[in-house]
Design a protein around this motif. Structure first.
Motif, mmCIF file in Angstrom:
data_model
loop_
_atom_site.group_PDB
_atom_site.id
_atom_site.type_symbol
_atom_site.label_atom_id
_atom_site.label_comp_id
_atom_site.label_asym_id
_atom_site.label_seq_id
_atom_site.Cartn_x
_atom_site.Cartn_y
_atom_site.Cartn_z
ATOM 1 N N ASP A 126 0.798 -1.152 -0.023
ATOM 2 C CA ASP A 126 0.005 -0.078 -0.065
ATOM 3 C C ASP A 126 0.891 1.305 -0.010
ATOM 4 O O ASP A 126 0.454 2.158 -0.766
ATOM 5 C CB ASP A 126 -0.957 0.212 1.212
ATOM 6 N N TRP A 140 1.074 4.110 -2.733
ATOM 7 C CA TRP A 140 0.778 5.477 -2.471
ATOM 8 C C TRP A 140 2.062 6.581 -3.200
ATOM 9 O O TRP A 140 1.719 7.264 -3.671
ATOM 10 C CB TRP A 140 0.649 5.565 -1.031
ATOM 11 N N ARG A 190 2.015 6.863 -6.707
ATOM 12 C CA ARG A 190 1.055 7.837 -7.095
ATOM 13 C C ARG A 190 1.351 9.189 -6.673
ATOM 14 O O ARG A 190 1.381 10.322 -7.695
ATOM 15 C CB ARG A 190 -0.396 7.444 -6.587
ATOM 16 N N TRP A 191 1.965 9.423 -5.725
ATOM 17 C CA TRP A 191 2.535 10.683 -5.306
ATOM 18 C C TRP A 191 3.882 11.299 -5.935
ATOM 19 O O TRP A 191 3.513 12.484 -6.551
ATOM 20 C CB TRP A 191 2.914 10.719 -3.784
ATOM 21 N N GLN A 202 -3.497 13.471 1.148
ATOM 22 C CA GLN A 202 -5.020 12.953 1.016
ATOM 23 C C GLN A 202 -5.241 13.281 -0.377
ATOM 24 O O GLN A 202 -6.345 12.736 -0.806
ATOM 25 C CB GLN A 202 -5.779 13.774 2.095
ATOM 26 N N SER A 240 -4.076 9.687 -1.933
ATOM 27 C CA SER A 240 -4.544 8.505 -1.460
ATOM 28 C C SER A 240 -5.247 8.715 0.000
ATOM 29 O O SER A 240 -5.150 9.841 0.482
ATOM 30 C CB SER A 240 -3.579 7.249 -1.157
ATOM 31 N N SER A 241 -5.897 7.692 0.411
ATOM 32 C CA SER A 241 -6.557 7.814 1.825
ATOM 33 C C SER A 241 -6.104 6.434 2.577
ATOM 34 O O SER A 241 -5.769 5.430 2.190
ATOM 35 C CB SER A 241 -8.206 7.450 1.613
ATOM 36 N N ASN A 257 -8.078 3.200 3.252
ATOM 37 C CA ASN A 257 -7.975 2.214 2.159
ATOM 38 C C ASN A 257 -6.779 1.346 2.108
ATOM 39 O O ASN A 257 -6.657 0.456 1.327
ATOM 40 C CB ASN A 257 -8.041 3.027 0.634
#
Length: 106
Positions: free
Chosen positions: A22, A26, A29-30, A53, A56-57, A60
């Motif tokens: 995870d 994240w 993506r960042w 935020q 991603s959260s 999740n």
């Protein structure tokens, strides 16, 4: 390390072994979002930081928060689990010892 002990017995609410996948997703993506933002800036543009935020959260992810596992309750919980899983007294004691050892070294 077989005798190492966890200084603070705090565990994550999870069935997952680790949150590494995870976190890797994240961070990917960042970095992508930051890279896109830098590519669209002009020569005098000032980049704005990408907020966590926005990508991603934490709800999740595999772990859902953390919980303090009171050391005084560990023996009680180990006894209850051992009684539920085994019939014989020696087997019950061995299972209880394994559970307590696992919780103390994690």
């Amino acid at each position: 390390m077989s005798r190492s002990r966890r200084k603070t017995p705090i565990f994550g609410h999870t069935t997952a072994r680790s949150e590494a996948d995870d976190k890797r997703l994240w961070h990917k993506r960042w970095r992508s979002r930051v890279r896109d933002q830098l590519a669209t800036l002009g020569p005098y543009g000032d980049p704005l930081p990408v907020h966590r935020q926005a990508v991603s959260s934490i709800w999740n992810m595999a772990k859902d928060g953390k919980h303090w596992f009171d050391p005084r309750r560990q023996r009680e919980v180990a006894e209850r689990i051992a009684a539920r899983r085994s019939q014989l007294q020696p087997e019950r004691k061995a299972l209880q010892a394994r559970l307590l050892a696992k919780w103390r070294t994690k």
